[in-house]
Design an enzyme around this catalytic site. Sequence first.
Site, mmCIF file in Angstrom:
data_model
loop_
_atom_site.group_PDB
_atom_site.id
_atom_site.type_symbol
_atom_site.label_atom_id
_atom_site.label_comp_id
_atom_site.label_asym_id
_atom_site.label_seq_id
_atom_site.Cartn_x
_atom_site.Cartn_y
_atom_site.Cartn_z
ATOM 1 N N GLN A 1 -18.127 -9.694 11.699
ATOM 2 C CA GLN A 1 -16.703 -9.966 11.414
ATOM 3 C C GLN A 1 -16.481 -9.415 9.966
ATOM 4 O O GLN A 1 -17.241 -9.413 9.276
ATOM 5 C CB GLN A 1 -16.474 -11.625 11.371
ATOM 6 C CG GLN A 1 -16.584 -12.211 12.836
ATOM 7 C CD GLN A 1 -15.351 -11.933 13.791
ATOM 8 O OE1 GLN A 1 -14.478 -11.160 13.541
ATOM 9 N NE2 GLN A 1 -15.633 -12.266 14.939
ATOM 10 N N TYR B 1 -21.838 -12.809 24.085
ATOM 11 C CA TYR B 1 -21.332 -11.689 23.336
ATOM 12 C C TYR B 1 -21.436 -12.158 21.839
ATOM 13 O O TYR B 1 -20.797 -12.342 20.994
ATOM 14 C CB TYR B 1 -19.892 -11.423 23.406
ATOM 15 C CG TYR B 1 -19.367 -11.159 24.965
ATOM 16 C CD1 TYR B 1 -19.217 -9.848 25.219
ATOM 17 C CD2 TYR B 1 -19.159 -12.383 25.794
ATOM 18 C CE1 TYR B 1 -19.046 -9.606 26.573
ATOM 19 C CE2 TYR B 1 -18.743 -12.158 26.961
ATOM 20 C CZ TYR B 1 -18.545 -10.777 27.667
ATOM 21 O OH TYR B 1 -18.138 -10.578 28.611
ATOM 22 N N CYS C 1 -0.415 5.890 7.240
ATOM 23 C CA CYS C 1 -1.830 5.383 7.803
ATOM 24 C C CYS C 1 -1.543 4.844 9.099
ATOM 25 O O CYS C 1 -0.686 3.658 9.096
ATOM 26 C CB CYS C 1 -2.314 4.804 6.651
ATOM 27 S SG CYS C 1 -3.928 3.907 7.312
ATOM 28 N N CYS D 1 -2.581 -0.297 9.066
ATOM 29 C CA CYS D 1 -1.925 -1.442 8.989
ATOM 30 C C CYS D 1 -0.568 -1.147 9.679
ATOM 31 O O CYS D 1 0.100 -0.336 9.161
ATOM 32 C CB CYS D 1 -1.882 -2.022 7.561
ATOM 33 S SG CYS D 1 -3.073 -2.419 6.967
ATOM 34 N N CYS E 1 1.128 -1.141 0.123
ATOM 35 C CA CYS E 1 0.181 -0.024 0.002
ATOM 36 C C CYS E 1 0.919 1.216 0.041
ATOM 37 O O CYS E 1 1.862 1.118 0.731
ATOM 38 C CB CYS E 1 -0.976 0.033 1.049
ATOM 39 S SG CYS E 1 -1.736 1.560 1.368
ATOM 40 N N CYS F 1 -10.279 -11.656 20.563
ATOM 41 C CA CYS F 1 -9.602 -10.557 19.617
ATOM 42 C C CYS F 1 -8.421 -9.952 20.365
ATOM 43 O O CYS F 1 -7.785 -8.981 19.571
ATOM 44 C CB CYS F 1 -10.662 -9.820 18.945
ATOM 45 S SG CYS F 1 -11.569 -8.731 20.261
ATOM 46 N N ASP G 1 -17.093 -14.663 23.403
ATOM 47 C CA ASP G 1 -16.289 -13.707 22.080
ATOM 48 C C ASP G 1 -16.541 -12.420 22.430
ATOM 49 O O ASP G 1 -17.259 -11.505 21.952
ATOM 50 C CB ASP G 1 -17.214 -14.201 20.700
ATOM 51 C CG ASP G 1 -16.237 -13.373 19.493
ATOM 52 O OD1 ASP G 1 -15.414 -12.974 19.871
ATOM 53 O OD2 ASP G 1 -17.116 -13.860 18.474
ATOM 54 N N GLU H 1 -26.421 -10.867 24.130
ATOM 55 C CA GLU H 1 -25.924 -9.596 23.359
ATOM 56 C C GLU H 1 -26.255 -8.229 24.058
ATOM 57 O O GLU H 1 -27.659 -8.275 24.204
ATOM 58 C CB GLU H 1 -25.914 -9.702 21.953
ATOM 59 C CG GLU H 1 -25.760 -8.378 21.175
ATOM 60 C CD GLU H 1 -24.268 -7.893 21.002
ATOM 61 O OE1 GLU H 1 -23.327 -8.772 20.849
ATOM 62 O OE2 GLU H 1 -24.108 -6.828 21.297
ATOM 63 N N CYS I 1 -7.880 1.472 -0.511
ATOM 64 C CA CYS I 1 -7.089 0.846 0.947
ATOM 65 C C CYS I 1 -7.115 -0.610 0.384
ATOM 66 O O CYS I 1 -7.921 -1.163 -0.045
ATOM 67 C CB CYS I 1 -8.100 0.838 2.029
ATOM 68 S SG CYS I 1 -7.634 -0.226 3.415
#
Length: 460
Positions: free
Chosen positions: A282, A311, A77, A80, A71, A404, A377, A332, A159
Site C-alpha cells: 500500500q 490477494y 499532470c 492527481c 501543486c 480499490c 483485496d 497471492e 511531487c
Amino acid sequence: MVKNDLALLTIEDMSDSGEGIGHVDGVTLFVKHTVPGDVVRAKVLKMKKTYGFAKVEELITPGAGRVEPRCPIAAPCGGCQLQFLAYEEQLRLKQKRVQDCLTRIGGFRDITVEPVLGMAEPSGYRNKGQFPVGKGKDGNPVLGFYAGHTHSIVATEHCDVMWSGHETILAAVREYLMESGAAPYDEANHTGLVRHVLMRYGKATGQILVCLVINGTKIPKPELLVEKLRQIPGVTGICLNENRERTNVILGKKVTTLYGTPYITDYIGDVSFRISPLSFYQVNPGQTKVLYDTALAFAGLTGAEVVWDLYCGIGTISLFLAQKAKHVYGVEIVPDAIRDAKENAERNGITNATFYVGAAEEVLPKHPYPADVIVVDPPRKGCDATLLTTMLQMAPERIVYVSCDPATLARDLKVLCGGAECSEASLPGARYYIEKVQPVDMFGGSVHVETVCLLKRRRF
Ligand code: SAH
C-alpha cells in the site's frame, strides 16, 4: 454544438475520472479542472453524439469547494485529478461515488455508506513513486509523470503527494542519465534503455530502494549511479529491473541488485514487513493502518477462526489477522510477494499463517478447508467470477471485501448478495447481506478511493 464553440455553463457534478460535468442545451459537457458550482465559459474540444469535452476559457464564478491547487503542475499532470477541490469536498465526492456505484451497478437501495475516513494532511503521504523517463525536445532526459490520458511526460522535480526526500533521488538519477549517456526509452519506437525510475520508502524505518527499469540487461557506468544514490541518506538498495517488452506494464520479472539489499523493511503498527520491488505494498502508510484496522474490526475475530486472505500481497492483512485468529491462509499470484509473505511471518514470529502462490480462483478450490472469515483485496478488476462461486460454496460466516474500485466492488457484491440477474443455479451455497461500508481515503488529490465492506451470511 461543434468543436471550438464557446459555452457558458455551471458545473453540477464530477465524473469518475475527476472532470466537472455541466449541461448546455441538453448536451453534457465534461470540463477538466472544474468543480461543482463553478460557472465557466468553456471551449468545446471534441463532440460525440450526446456529450462532449471542453476546456475552461474563463472562470466566471468559482464554486464553493474550489481551492488553489497545492501543486504547480496540478493541471498538466495526470496523477492527481482533484487538486482543485477542497479536501473535505473530495471526501464527500468519494463517499457519493461509492454510494452511486452500489445503487447503480449493485442495485442496492438502502445501504448507508459511512463518511470516508480521511487524512489529517493530504500531502506528502506516498511511499512509492514510478517516474517515466523520456527524451525532451532538447534531447535531454525528462523524468516526471504522464499527462492526463496521454503518454507525454510532464517534467517533475517535486511531487506534492510524495514523501519529501524523493526529489534528491530524481535529481541524482537525472544527473546520472546526463553523465553516463544512458539513453531514455522511446516508447513509440521501442528503443532506448531507461524506462522508469521506481522508488520506495519505508516510512517507519527511513529505508529507500531505487530501481531503474530498463529495456536491456545492463546500464552504462553502473558505479556512477551507485555513487550518486548511495550518498543519499536512507538509500539501502539500488536495483535494475529488466523489462524488454513493448508494453504499458511498468515492471518486468527480473531484478538484479547493484548495491545493498533488493528490498526495504517497513512497519505497519507493530508488524514488520520486507517489501521487494515486484511486490505490492500500500502506498499510504498512515492510512494503511486505518484500512487494516477497519478490516480487522470487520473480521470480528475471537482467536478461534480460520481465515482466508485472498490477494494477500506480502501478507500484510494476513499477518494483522493472524494475531487474532486460529489460522490464516494467504493466497497471492506474484511469487516474489509470497516469498516476502513467508519471510514476514517468520520475522514476526507468526506461526499460524500459511501462504500459497497462485491465482486465488485456482488455489482456493484445491484447499477446501472450512473458513469462518474470507478477506478479499483484489486489484481494480475485482474478483474472478469463479472465485465468487467458490466463496459462496464455502459459505463463511463473514466476508470482508477490501476494494480499490467501487464499480467492481458493487458488481461483485451483487453476486455475493444474490443479485436479481443471477440465476439460482449460478449461485450455489450461501447468500450475504451488506452490514457495513466504510471508505478510507488512501489517495488524497486523486479520484481513487478504497472501501472496506462487511458482508454477513444470511440465515434462512
Ligand atoms: N492485500 C494486499 C495486496 C492487495 S493488492 C495488501 O494490502 O498489501 C492486490 C494483490 O492481488 C496484488 O498483490 C496482486 O499481485 C494480487 N493478484 C492479482 N490477481 C490475483 C489473482 N488472480 N489471485 C491472487 N492474487 C492476485
